[in-house]
Scaffold this motif. Structure first.
Motif, mmCIF file in Angstrom:
data_model
loop_
_atom_site.group_PDB
_atom_site.id
_atom_site.type_symbol
_atom_site.label_atom_id
_atom_site.label_comp_id
_atom_site.label_asym_id
_atom_site.label_seq_id
_atom_site.Cartn_x
_atom_site.Cartn_y
_atom_site.Cartn_z
ATOM 1 N N ALA A 39 0.860 -1.184 0.000
ATOM 2 C CA ALA A 39 0.000 0.000 0.000
ATOM 3 C C ALA A 39 0.897 1.235 0.000
ATOM 4 C CB ALA A 39 -0.890 0.006 1.238
ATOM 5 N N LEU A 40 0.690 2.101 -0.987
ATOM 6 C CA LEU A 40 1.502 3.319 -1.083
ATOM 7 C C LEU A 40 0.569 4.521 -1.145
ATOM 8 C CD1 LEU A 40 3.943 1.812 -3.674
ATOM 9 C CD2 LEU A 40 4.665 2.682 -1.436
ATOM 10 N N VAL A 41 0.853 5.505 -0.334
ATOM 11 C CA VAL A 41 -0.055 6.637 -0.251
ATOM 12 C C VAL A 41 0.158 7.590 -1.426
ATOM 13 C CG1 VAL A 41 1.498 7.998 1.201
ATOM 14 C CG2 VAL A 41 -0.949 8.446 1.299
ATOM 15 N N ARG A 42 -0.935 8.195 -1.868
ATOM 16 C CA ARG A 42 -0.895 9.256 -2.887
ATOM 17 C C ARG A 42 -1.713 10.409 -2.364
ATOM 18 N NH1 ARG A 42 2.617 6.667 -4.044
ATOM 19 N NH2 ARG A 42 3.036 5.378 -5.856
ATOM 20 N N VAL A 100 -4.995 -10.759 -1.545
ATOM 21 C CA VAL A 100 -3.626 -11.163 -1.185
ATOM 22 C C VAL A 100 -3.192 -10.297 -0.002
ATOM 23 C CG1 VAL A 100 -2.921 -11.967 -3.483
ATOM 24 C CG2 VAL A 100 -2.624 -9.550 -2.857
ATOM 25 N N PRO A 101 -2.181 -10.740 0.768
ATOM 26 C CA PRO A 101 -1.715 -9.920 1.884
ATOM 27 C C PRO A 101 -1.224 -8.557 1.407
ATOM 28 C CG PRO A 101 -0.751 -12.116 1.989
ATOM 29 C CD PRO A 101 -1.439 -12.008 0.664
ATOM 30 N N VAL A 102 -1.481 -7.535 2.200
ATOM 31 C CA VAL A 102 -1.055 -6.182 1.841
ATOM 32 C C VAL A 102 -0.044 -5.687 2.876
ATOM 33 C CG1 VAL A 102 -1.796 -3.794 1.491
ATOM 34 C CG2 VAL A 102 -3.260 -5.691 0.735
ATOM 35 N N SER A 103 1.082 -5.162 2.376
ATOM 36 C CA SER A 103 2.075 -4.570 3.282
ATOM 37 C C SER A 103 1.773 -3.094 3.457
ATOM 38 C CB SER A 103 3.480 -4.662 2.698
ATOM 39 O OG SER A 103 3.691 -5.905 2.136
ATOM 40 N N VAL A 104 1.849 -2.651 4.702
ATOM 41 C CA VAL A 104 1.732 -1.211 4.957
ATOM 42 C C VAL A 104 3.061 -0.700 5.485
ATOM 43 C CG1 VAL A 104 -0.754 -1.238 5.390
ATOM 44 C CG2 VAL A 104 0.836 -1.603 7.296
ATOM 45 N N ASN A 105 3.355 0.555 5.187
ATOM 46 C CA ASN A 105 4.588 1.162 5.666
ATOM 47 C C ASN A 105 4.396 1.700 7.081
ATOM 48 O OD1 ASN A 105 6.660 1.281 3.357
ATOM 49 N ND2 ASN A 105 4.702 1.812 2.397
ATOM 50 N N LEU A 138 -2.025 -8.799 6.877
ATOM 51 C CA LEU A 138 -1.400 -7.478 6.997
ATOM 52 C C LEU A 138 0.088 -7.655 7.254
ATOM 53 C CD1 LEU A 138 -2.872 -4.833 6.744
ATOM 54 C CD2 LEU A 138 -2.920 -4.645 9.234
ATOM 55 N N HIS A 139 0.907 -7.121 6.366
ATOM 56 C CA HIS A 139 2.358 -7.156 6.571
ATOM 57 C C HIS A 139 2.835 -5.761 6.986
ATOM 58 C CE1 HIS A 139 3.259 -10.935 3.954
ATOM 59 N NE2 HIS A 139 2.119 -11.053 4.603
ATOM 60 N N ILE A 140 3.841 -5.764 7.829
ATOM 61 C CA ILE A 140 4.370 -4.493 8.328
ATOM 62 C C ILE A 140 5.730 -4.255 7.688
ATOM 63 C CG2 ILE A 140 5.120 -3.266 10.417
ATOM 64 C CD1 ILE A 140 2.154 -4.073 10.445
#
Ligand code: C2E
Ligand code: CA
Ligand code: CA
Length: 563
Positions: free
Chosen positions: A340-343, A393-398, A427-429
């Motif tokens: 996940a990347l913020v815009r 699918v699993p999502v990585s967050v920053n 959820l991946h960190i």
């Protein structure tokens, strides 16, 4: 008696000099003061001056009669003024019948106050106390004007002098030079404060000798100096920046910033900020030790200002949106996850890239609000897909370093996932490697808790800049994300040995690998040979808005993508 009571009793008495020719008056006064002060007596001005000479360091106040034989009050004041040691000792004149002219003369000669005989004891004592306190507090201020270590001005006083200098010469052109020692905190830990203090002293001397026409300098931070100079047309690194090649001073590296032709309307702190901002652009840039504040930085500052003005409203108005960048699983050929990347899509500024606002939010702390918002958006989206039977699918967050300042971090992430009824494995960190040095114990603890709670931990940007291998050993990790600089470097030099080393290392630590920034089929082929697990990069997909990401998952969750 209690401790504090004792202490106040024990406090040393101040010394007062009483100069008065009338014996009865003098004795009366001395008796009145004896409880509160140590009293020195003098029967005329001459004796008074002798006492003053002998006890100048102790005398806190002088009570002086105006009219006396031998040496009167006027003469006493005149002689007192001639010696700088006596300069700040306040004098109260005692008069019975002085004229206004005489009083004015006394004030001109440096007397501080008058009392009229016969005295009102309370009034007199209060005046004495007031004058003594005033003198002592201004003496304290005087001490604070100078930084004891370097002899430069203190920060507050430097600011004061800087603003004054600009005010007094509104058309004058001036430059400000700032200096900063690289990694000073770490150097202090490593070599001890004594060694570092000695270095700071030598450094301030070097600048003081070197800077052309130096007006004055201050120490405005532990390792930050600022100097005011007349404007130079020909400022250059060799003229301004100390140290040998590469700004080196033995073990220390010093960076110098210049803000030329100061804008007089700015406050002192803002003036210094401009020079330190120039330095911040060359922090950790090896071999680059001198930078000047320029128009581009000014535009940058204005943009940052605009961002800070609008960020809170932007978050409330949901201007921050999540894009998803798929991660391709090299073993299955399917999409194995996403980041996940913020815009930021701002009505005023248009599309703002994260590189523009994330570092700023990390500095001002707003990142914790934004990150939590993004995590929740991701959870909401995962829930929706699960509910609608869409592929997931699993999502990585920053997770930014600032987020780790909260001891509640692991709990709040778990609560968030639970609120949306999500399996924690979804959820991946992602944490950046460079943040490991900040608060290692707390970060390690939080990761451990998150991991124990079923979240996957990914170490981001491995191999970028200042990596420390220690983090691999001390943190609980599942995935190593290899920074895109490594694949770039490998492709440019056709040498994959560093990448190979990184994958071997990950293998040895039983970590899965993700290689970021993969853009070509050749790179994919090479990474397959090296045994990498996942690829994230434009070759498979750019970060996508949620609608497109959904379509992408539908197409790539079940069918192999040809690489
Ligand atoms: P990052 O976490 O290392 O994210 C990867 C960056 O590489 C993303 O840039 C992504 O768009 C870009 N990228 C991916 N594949 C390729 C490729 O093949 N070629 C090239 N040239 N670039 C590629 P982005 O989205 O601009 O994000 C920049 C950085 O901002 C991120 O680096 C991350 O550190 C930070 N960031 C982004 N979103 C968040 C967020 O929600 N929270 C926090 N704390 N940081 C974020
Ligand atoms: Ca990341
Ligand atoms: Ca990364």
């Amino acid at each position: 008696m209690d401790q504090t009571g004792t202490n106040t009793q024990v406090r040393q008495k101040r010394t007062v000099l009483v100069v008065e020719d009338n014996e009865m008056n003098r004795e009366l006064l001395c008796a009145l003061l004896a409880d509160d002060y140590t009293v020195l007596e003098a029967e005329n001005g001459l004796v008074g001056l002798k006492q003053l000479n002998a006890h100048s360091g102790e005398i806190a106040l002088i009570m002086l009669d105006v009219y006396m034989p031998e040496c009167d009050g006027f003469e006493f004041l005149t002689r007192k003024r001639e010696d700088p040691r006596f300069d700040t000792i306040p004098v109260i004149m005692m008069t019975a019948s002085s004229t206004v002219d005489d009083e004015i003369r006394c004030l001109e000669l440096g007397a501080s106050d008058f009392i009229t005989k016969p005295y009102n004891a309370e009034v007199m004592k209060n005046r004495m106390k007031g004058l003594i306190r005033l003198r002592e507090s201004s003496a304290m201020l005087g001490q604070l004007e100078i930084d004891a270590l370097t002899g430069l001005l203190s920060k507050e006083f430097f600011y004061h002098e800087l603003e004054q200098a600009l005010r007094e010469d509104p058309d004058g052109r001036y430059d400000l030079v700032c200096s900063d020692v690289e990694n000073f905190r770490a150097m202090n830990d490593r070599y001890g404060t004594e060694h570092c203090d000695r270095f700071l002293r030598a450094l301030s001397e070097d600048y003081t000798r070197r800077l052309p026409g130096l007006l004055f300098g201050g120490r405005i931070g532990a390792d930050v100096f600022a100097f005011l100079l007349p404007h130079m047309e020909d400022a250059s690194e060799t003229r301004l920046a100390p140290g040998g090649q590469d700004g080196r001073f033995g073990r220390f590296v010093v960076k110098t910033g210049l803000y030329a032709d100061i804008d007089h309307s700015l406050a002192a702190a803002a003036i210094c900020d401009r020079a330190t901002l120039a330095i911040s652009k060359i922090k950790k840039a090896f071999g680059s030790n001198f930078a000047r504040y320029d128009d581009e930085m000014r535009a940058d500052q204005l943009r940052s200002h605009q961002i800070e003005q609008t960020m809170e409203a932007a978050l409330a108005e949901r201007q921050f949106v999540v894009y998803y960048q798929p991660k391709h699983d090299l073993h299955t050929g399917l999409t194995g996850g996403a980041e996940a990347l913020v815009r930021w899509i701002s009505p005023e500024m248009g599309f703002v890239s994260p590189g523009r606002f994330i570092p700023l939010f990390e500095r001002n702390g707003f990142i914790t609000n934004l990150d939590f918002y993004i995590w929740e958006e991701v959870c909401r989206e995962l829930r929706r897909c699960l509910d609608e039977g869409l592929p997931v699918v699993p999502v990585s967050v920053n997770v930014s370093r600032r987020d780790f300042e909260s001891p509640e971090l692991s709990r709040s992430i778990a609560e968030l996932a639970d609120r949306y009824g999500l399996d924690h494995a979804l959820l991946h960190i992602e944490l950046t490697e460079s943040m490991y040095s900040d608060n290692p114990a707390q970060i390690a603890e939080t990761l451990e808790a998150l991991h124990a709670d079923g979240f996957f931990i990914e170490l981001d940007d491995f191999g970028a800049g200042y990596s420390s291998l220690t983090s691999l050993n001390t943190l609980t990790l599942d995935v190593m994300k290899i920074d895109m600089s490594l694949i770039r470097q490998a492709t440019a030099t056709n040498d994959y040995s560093i990448l190979r080393f990184a994958t071997l290392l990950a293998d040895g630590m039983r970590l899965k690998t993700v290689v970021e920034g993969v853009e070509t089929a050749e790179q994919v082929a090479a990474l397959k040979v090296l045994g990498c697990d996942y690829i994230q990069g434009y070759f498979f997909s750019k970060p996508l808005p949620v609608q497109e990401y959904e379509e992408y998952l539908k197409a790539h969750c079940g069918a192999e993508v040809k690489a």
